[in-house]
Design a protein around this motif. Sequence first.
Motif, PDB file in Angstrom:
ATOM      1  N   LEU A  39       0.450  -1.008   0.053  1.00 55.02           N
ATOM      2  CA  LEU A  39      -0.340  -0.217  -0.352  1.00 55.02           C
ATOM      3  C   LEU A  39       0.573   1.218  -0.005  1.00 55.02           C
ATOM      4  N   GLU A  40       0.795   1.934  -1.033  1.00 59.63           N
ATOM      5  CA  GLU A  40       1.806   3.219  -1.423  1.00 59.63           C
ATOM      6  C   GLU A  40       1.257   4.392  -0.578  1.00 59.63           C
ATOM      7  N   ASN A  41      -0.834   4.544  -1.037  1.00 60.24           N
ATOM      8  CA  ASN A  41      -1.431   5.491  -0.673  1.00 60.24           C
ATOM      9  C   ASN A  41      -2.342   5.234  -0.275  1.00 60.24           C
ATOM     10  N   ILE A  42      -2.948   5.899   1.034  1.00 61.35           N
ATOM     11  CA  ILE A  42      -3.853   5.626   2.188  1.00 61.35           C
ATOM     12  C   ILE A  42      -4.713   7.157   1.962  1.00 61.35           C
ATOM     13  N   GLU A  43      -6.084   7.244   1.040  1.00 62.66           N
ATOM     14  CA  GLU A  43      -6.774   8.181   1.078  1.00 62.66           C
ATOM     15  C   GLU A  43      -7.679   8.183   2.178  1.00 62.66           C
ATOM     16  N   ILE A  44      -8.130   9.236   3.300  1.00 63.62           N
ATOM     17  CA  ILE A  44      -8.950   8.835   3.635  1.00 63.62           C
ATOM     18  C   ILE A  44      -9.934  10.163   3.842  1.00 63.62           C
ATOM     19  N   GLN A  45     -11.383   9.666   3.233  1.00 59.61           N
ATOM     20  CA  GLN A  45     -12.660  10.648   2.905  1.00 59.61           C
ATOM     21  C   GLN A  45     -13.301  10.418   4.907  1.00 59.61           C
ATOM     22  N   GLY A  46     -14.531  11.448   5.058  1.00 61.73           N
ATOM     23  CA  GLY A  46     -15.260  12.047   5.916  1.00 61.73           C
ATOM     24  C   GLY A  46     -14.170  11.483   7.051  1.00 61.73           C
ATOM     25  N   LEU A  47     -13.467  11.793   7.285  1.00 64.44           N
ATOM     26  CA  LEU A  47     -12.273  11.654   8.949  1.00 64.44           C
ATOM     27  C   LEU A  47     -13.258  13.024   9.566  1.00 64.44           C
ATOM     28  N   GLU A  48     -14.114  13.826   9.675  1.00 62.95           N
ATOM     29  CA  GLU A  48     -14.453  14.735  10.386  1.00 62.95           C
ATOM     30  C   GLU A  48     -15.963  13.929  11.277  1.00 62.95           C
ATOM     31  N   ASN A  49     -16.558  13.015  10.596  1.00 67.45           N
ATOM     32  CA  ASN A  49     -17.414  12.482  10.704  1.00 67.45           C
ATOM     33  C   ASN A  49     -16.739  10.783  12.580  1.00 67.45           C
ATOM     34  N   LEU A  50     -15.593  10.530  11.957  1.00 65.22           N
ATOM     35  CA  LEU A  50     -15.212  10.056  13.123  1.00 65.22           C
ATOM     36  C   LEU A  50     -14.727  11.097  14.361  1.00 65.22           C
ATOM     37  N   GLN A  51     -13.806  12.526  13.456  1.00 67.99           N
ATOM     38  CA  GLN A  51     -13.157  12.980  15.229  1.00 67.99           C
ATOM     39  C   GLN A  51     -14.451  13.643  15.738  1.00 67.99           C
ATOM     40  N   LYS A  52     -15.735  13.681  15.167  1.00 70.64           N
ATOM     41  CA  LYS A  52     -16.389  14.852  15.810  1.00 70.64           C
ATOM     42  C   LYS A  52     -16.783  14.086  17.143  1.00 70.64           C
ATOM     43  N   CYS A  53     -16.708  12.967  16.692  1.00 70.66           N
ATOM     44  CA  CYS A  53     -17.381  12.026  18.014  1.00 70.66           C
ATOM     45  C   CYS A  53     -16.254  11.321  18.953  1.00 70.66           C
ATOM     46  N   LEU A  75      -6.574   1.136   8.571  1.00 68.37           N
ATOM     47  CA  LEU A  75      -7.821   1.466  10.120  1.00 68.37           C
ATOM     48  C   LEU A  75      -6.425   2.138  10.500  1.00 68.37           C
ATOM     49  N   TYR A  76      -5.099   1.117  11.055  1.00 67.49           N
ATOM     50  CA  TYR A  76      -4.447   1.732  11.615  1.00 67.49           C
ATOM     51  C   TYR A  76      -3.779   3.031  11.433  1.00 67.49           C
ATOM     52  N   TRP A  77      -3.542   2.800  10.236  1.00 62.94           N
ATOM     53  CA  TRP A  77      -3.036   4.491   8.755  1.00 62.94           C
ATOM     54  C   TRP A  77      -4.204   5.177   9.617  1.00 62.94           C
ATOM     55  N   VAL A  78      -5.189   5.041   9.549  1.00 57.88           N
ATOM     56  CA  VAL A  78      -6.096   6.435  10.410  1.00 57.88           C
ATOM     57  C   VAL A  78      -5.970   6.916  11.739  1.00 57.88           C
ATOM     58  N   ALA A  79      -5.381   5.863  12.629  1.00 54.55           N
ATOM     59  CA  ALA A  79      -5.824   5.943  14.115  1.00 54.55           C
ATOM     60  C   ALA A  79      -3.984   6.313  14.445  1.00 54.55           C
ATOM     61  N   ASP A  80      -3.222   6.544  13.138  1.00 59.39           N
ATOM     62  CA  ASP A  80      -1.989   7.179  13.254  1.00 59.39           C
ATOM     63  C   ASP A  80      -2.339   8.691  12.753  1.00 59.39           C
ATOM     64  N   GLN A  81      -2.983   8.867  11.800  1.00 57.83           N
ATOM     65  CA  GLN A  81      -3.285  10.502  11.494  1.00 57.83           C
ATOM     66  C   GLN A  81      -3.855  10.891  12.752  1.00 57.83           C
ATOM     67  N   LEU A  82      -5.188  10.267  13.115  1.00 62.78           N
ATOM     68  CA  LEU A  82      -5.987  10.840  14.901  1.00 62.78           C
ATOM     69  C   LEU A  82      -4.558  10.907  15.843  1.00 62.78           C
ATOM     70  N   LYS A  83      -3.995  10.008  15.659  1.00 65.46           N
ATOM     71  CA  LYS A  83      -3.201  10.385  17.384  1.00 65.46           C
ATOM     72  C   LYS A  83      -3.612   9.748  17.900  1.00 65.46           C
ATOM     73  N   THR A  84      -4.456   8.434  17.804  1.00 65.13           N
ATOM     74  CA  THR A  84      -5.313   7.339  18.487  1.00 65.13           C
ATOM     75  C   THR A  84      -5.445   5.945  18.592  1.00 65.13           C
ATOM     76  N   PRO A  85      -4.824   5.962  18.981  1.00 68.60           N
ATOM     77  CA  PRO A  85      -5.352   3.672  18.542  1.00 68.60           C
ATOM     78  C   PRO A  85      -6.410   3.664  19.112  1.00 68.60           C
ATOM     79  N   PHE A  86      -6.651   2.193  18.185  1.00 68.93           N
ATOM     80  CA  PHE A  86      -7.939   1.922  18.185  1.00 68.93           C
ATOM     81  C   PHE A  86      -8.037   0.709  18.873  1.00 68.93           C
ATOM     82  N   TYR A  87      -8.835  -0.478  18.945  1.00 68.73           N
ATOM     83  CA  TYR A  87      -9.143  -1.646  19.534  1.00 68.73           C
ATOM     84  C   TYR A  87      -9.416  -2.684  18.406  1.00 68.73           C
ATOM     85  N   PHE A  88      -9.298  -3.559  18.434  1.00 65.85           N
ATOM     86  CA  PHE A  88     -10.398  -4.906  17.504  1.00 65.85           C
ATOM     87  C   PHE A  88     -10.706  -5.540  18.026  1.00 65.85           C
ATOM     88  N   MET A  89     -11.768  -6.191  17.885  1.00 63.53           N
ATOM     89  CA  MET A  89     -12.405  -7.793  17.491  1.00 63.53           C
ATOM     90  C   MET A  89     -11.561  -8.680  17.023  1.00 63.53           C
TER      91      MET A  89
END
Length: 395
Positions: A39-53, A75-89
Amino acid sequence: MDVQPYQTPPRWWSPLLNPRWFWFWRWVRRRIRIKHHHLENIEIQGLENLQKCLDEKQGILITPNHSSHADPTVLYWVADQLKTPFYFMAAWQIFQKANWFRLLILRHHGCFSVDRDGTDIRALRQSVDILRNKPHPLVIFPEGEIYHLNKRITPFHDGPSAIALSAAKNAERPISCIPCGIRYQYISNPIEELLELMDRLEEQLLWRPKRNLILRKRIYQFAEAILGLKETEYLGHSQTGSLPERIKALTEFILQGLEDKYGIGNRDSSLPERIKACRRVAIQLKENSELSEQEHEDAQIDLDDLFIVTQLFSYPGTYASAKPTVEDMAEMLDKFEEDVLRTPTASIRGARRAVISFGKPIKVEPAKGDNNQTHALTEKLEQEVQTLLDNVQLE
């Protein structure tokens, strides 16, 4: 589709999420993303929806589609951009197969195990606690399995919705579900490697590679041949009709036979739920010490048949369209590589990009003990994720 051991889990694995360890392992995530998943590139759309929560300190359940082994990496890449980790089941089989080093990394990334074929009280309690009390989002893949379907989802299980509704009851903060869609696209042409894989697959059937045909036709003929072999194995002859019709007929023949054998009458449920109900009974029989060796062997055969049904379900039978994309053909060959060549994880051929899109949050109202509430939330999430996939604009 990777063959999994189906049995009662030997133990439960809890998460060991710690933000400091999460940041420490960033170099591992980067290596996996680039070297393993290409994966050389990851584009995030609608990040504001997650950031608001996150800003509102809500309990957050993210529900992505699950078309690829690379989905957690995205999803880990998104977590890196938000500077907050995620839990995973995650399925308990992943933890059982892992060596000590990978197991440590999984748990440091907030992963905890679940028995998808049983009622896993510990996983349920852990999930509810995360949504009610923890500052980090929880990710659950409602499809359960990886079906290698990049454009469409398969029916969602009710489990994630039930967890969200349970957490919302008596919660001291709002609980929201955030639909999430992930799509992949090749940015380098993988056709030569796909053709080489097609050669190996045809040789596996004792065919000479049909290099005079275009790849789409080779895939279609190979699929017909494999399906014909399975039809002959179970029915004694190959069927007529279109591939989707034949896949559906064989699936129902195997599954209805097991449902009749076990006295299970849930044919109005989704096919994954029907498989799960039969698998639960087969596992119980296989592990019943009072039964004979032959009965244990019969239960294992039933589990093998259920795996065949799951494999059949992952093939939509529509990949013979006149203009399939490279991604369409690659995902079908990924299935064949895992199912026919028995490769645990299909190889990635060529550099790729991913687009991950987050939909608007769905506020979860406290559960009222009504199953219709759970089904309604599941259907809403399913529709929203499919809409996100449909609306992704690939280059």
